[in-house]
Motif scaffolding. Structure first.
Motif, PDB file in Angstrom:
ATOM      1  N   ASP A 171     145.256  82.807  43.665  1.00 33.42           N
ATOM      2  CA  ASP A 171     145.771  83.900  42.844  1.00 33.42           C
ATOM      3  C   ASP A 171     146.510  84.900  43.729  1.00 33.42           C
ATOM      4  O   ASP A 171     146.647  84.714  44.937  1.00 33.42           O
ATOM      5  N   ASN A 172     146.989  85.976  43.132  1.00 32.31           N
ATOM      6  CA  ASN A 172     147.783  86.964  43.843  1.00 32.31           C
ATOM      7  C   ASN A 172     147.007  87.627  44.981  1.00 32.31           C
ATOM      8  O   ASN A 172     147.596  88.071  45.958  1.00 32.31           O
ATOM      9  N   ALA A 173     145.699  87.701  44.865  1.00 27.91           N
ATOM     10  CA  ALA A 173     144.871  88.318  45.905  1.00 27.91           C
ATOM     11  C   ALA A 173     144.475  87.313  46.981  1.00 27.91           C
ATOM     12  O   ALA A 173     143.779  87.668  47.934  1.00 27.91           O
ATOM     13  N   GLY A 174     144.877  86.050  46.836  1.00 24.55           N
ATOM     14  CA  GLY A 174     144.542  85.040  47.834  1.00 24.55           C
ATOM     15  C   GLY A 174     143.267  84.278  47.542  1.00 24.55           C
ATOM     16  O   GLY A 174     142.861  83.420  48.309  1.00 24.55           O
ATOM     17  N   GLY A 175     142.627  84.580  46.406  1.00 25.84           N
ATOM     18  CA  GLY A 175     141.399  83.882  46.043  1.00 25.84           C
ATOM     19  C   GLY A 175     141.687  82.536  45.406  1.00 25.84           C
ATOM     20  O   GLY A 175     142.641  82.389  44.642  1.00 25.84           O
ATOM     21  N   ALA A 176     140.843  81.537  45.740  1.00 23.20           N
ATOM     22  CA  ALA A 176     141.031  80.194  45.204  1.00 23.20           C
ATOM     23  C   ALA A 176     140.222  79.951  43.938  1.00 23.20           C
ATOM     24  O   ALA A 176     140.305  78.883  43.349  1.00 23.20           O
ATOM     25  N   GLY A 177     139.460  80.934  43.484  1.00 20.77           N
ATOM     26  CA  GLY A 177     138.665  80.755  42.283  1.00 20.77           C
ATOM     27  C   GLY A 177     137.507  79.804  42.531  1.00 20.77           C
ATOM     28  O   GLY A 177     137.226  79.401  43.651  1.00 20.77           O
ATOM     29  N   THR A 178     136.821  79.437  41.456  1.00 20.43           N
ATOM     30  CA  THR A 178     135.719  78.492  41.551  1.00 20.43           C
ATOM     31  C   THR A 178     135.927  77.400  40.510  1.00 20.43           C
ATOM     32  O   THR A 178     136.741  77.542  39.597  1.00 20.43           O
ATOM     33  N   ASP A 179     135.171  76.336  40.651  1.00 21.48           N
ATOM     34  CA  ASP A 179     135.293  75.190  39.760  1.00 21.48           C
ATOM     35  C   ASP A 179     135.155  75.618  38.297  1.00 21.48           C
ATOM     36  O   ASP A 179     134.244  76.362  37.940  1.00 21.48           O
ATOM     37  N   GLY A 180     136.070  75.186  37.461  1.00 19.27           N
ATOM     38  CA  GLY A 180     136.023  75.481  36.034  1.00 19.27           C
ATOM     39  C   GLY A 180     136.832  76.699  35.626  1.00 19.27           C
ATOM     40  O   GLY A 180     137.018  76.944  34.440  1.00 19.27           O
ATOM     41  N   GLN A 181     137.329  77.490  36.587  1.00 18.97           N
ATOM     42  CA  GLN A 181     138.132  78.651  36.242  1.00 18.97           C
ATOM     43  C   GLN A 181     139.588  78.244  36.015  1.00 18.97           C
ATOM     44  O   GLN A 181     140.052  77.240  36.541  1.00 18.97           O
ATOM     45  N   VAL A 182     140.283  79.048  35.241  1.00 18.01           N
ATOM     46  CA  VAL A 182     141.697  78.827  34.963  1.00 18.01           C
ATOM     47  C   VAL A 182     142.448  80.060  35.414  1.00 18.01           C
ATOM     48  O   VAL A 182     142.031  81.186  35.142  1.00 18.01           O
ATOM     49  N   ILE A 183     143.559  79.866  36.106  1.00 19.02           N
ATOM     50  CA  ILE A 183     144.355  81.007  36.537  1.00 19.02           C
ATOM     51  C   ILE A 183     145.238  81.460  35.387  1.00 19.02           C
ATOM     52  O   ILE A 183     145.777  80.653  34.636  1.00 19.02           O
ATOM     53  N   ILE A 184     145.325  82.790  35.220  1.00 14.65           N
ATOM     54  CA  ILE A 184     146.145  83.354  34.155  1.00 14.65           C
ATOM     55  C   ILE A 184     147.149  84.320  34.765  1.00 14.65           C
ATOM     56  O   ILE A 184     146.925  84.885  35.820  1.00 14.65           O
ATOM     57  N   SER A 185     148.243  84.499  34.064  1.00 19.30           N
ATOM     58  CA  SER A 185     149.261  85.450  34.493  1.00 19.30           C
ATOM     59  C   SER A 185     149.131  86.725  33.685  1.00 19.30           C
ATOM     60  O   SER A 185     148.810  86.700  32.505  1.00 19.30           O
ATOM     61  N   THR A 186     149.395  87.837  34.326  1.00 17.66           N
ATOM     62  CA  THR A 186     149.377  89.113  33.608  1.00 17.66           C
ATOM     63  C   THR A 186     150.637  89.297  32.766  1.00 17.66           C
ATOM     64  O   THR A 186     150.693  90.171  31.929  1.00 17.66           O
TER      65      THR A 186
END
Length: 106
Positions: free
Chosen positions: A83-98
């Protein structure tokens, strides 16, 4: 290497080797590893660019990219999507745009 303070001009085109470098001056196209370039710079083999690429936009499957990264067709990711902050998230998450261009988040 010696330096020459003269302009080197070729009026119609230039060929180096069978297909190492072909310059089509009439159509302003240059081929590296190609005998009949179709684009301004048409490279048949792997290319390496050190430093800054001036174009600012990259097209994959698009010869005229309209965004910083313009992908036409399928995409496969073998690594992390951050994401924009450099985080890779965790399994099962979906990246969203503002939607405002200020960043995306999980």
């Amino acid at each position: 290497m010696a330096s020459v303070n003269k302009k080197f001009a070729v009026e119609k085109g230039l060929e180096v080797g069978d297909d190492a470098l072909v310059v089509d001056a009439d159509n302003t196209k240059t081929g590296i590893g190609k005998t009949n370039p179709k684009y301004g710079l048409d490279v048949a083999t792997t290319a390496n660019f050190d430093g800054i690429i001036a174009a600012g936009q990259v097209g994959i499957g698009s010869t005229q990219p309209t965004d910083n990264l313009d992908v036409v067709g399928s995409a496969k990711f073998g690594g992390k999507i951050k994401d924009n902050a450099g985080g890779a998230g965790t399994d099962g998450q979906v990246i969203i745009s503002t939607g405002s261009g200020t960043g995306a988040s999980w």
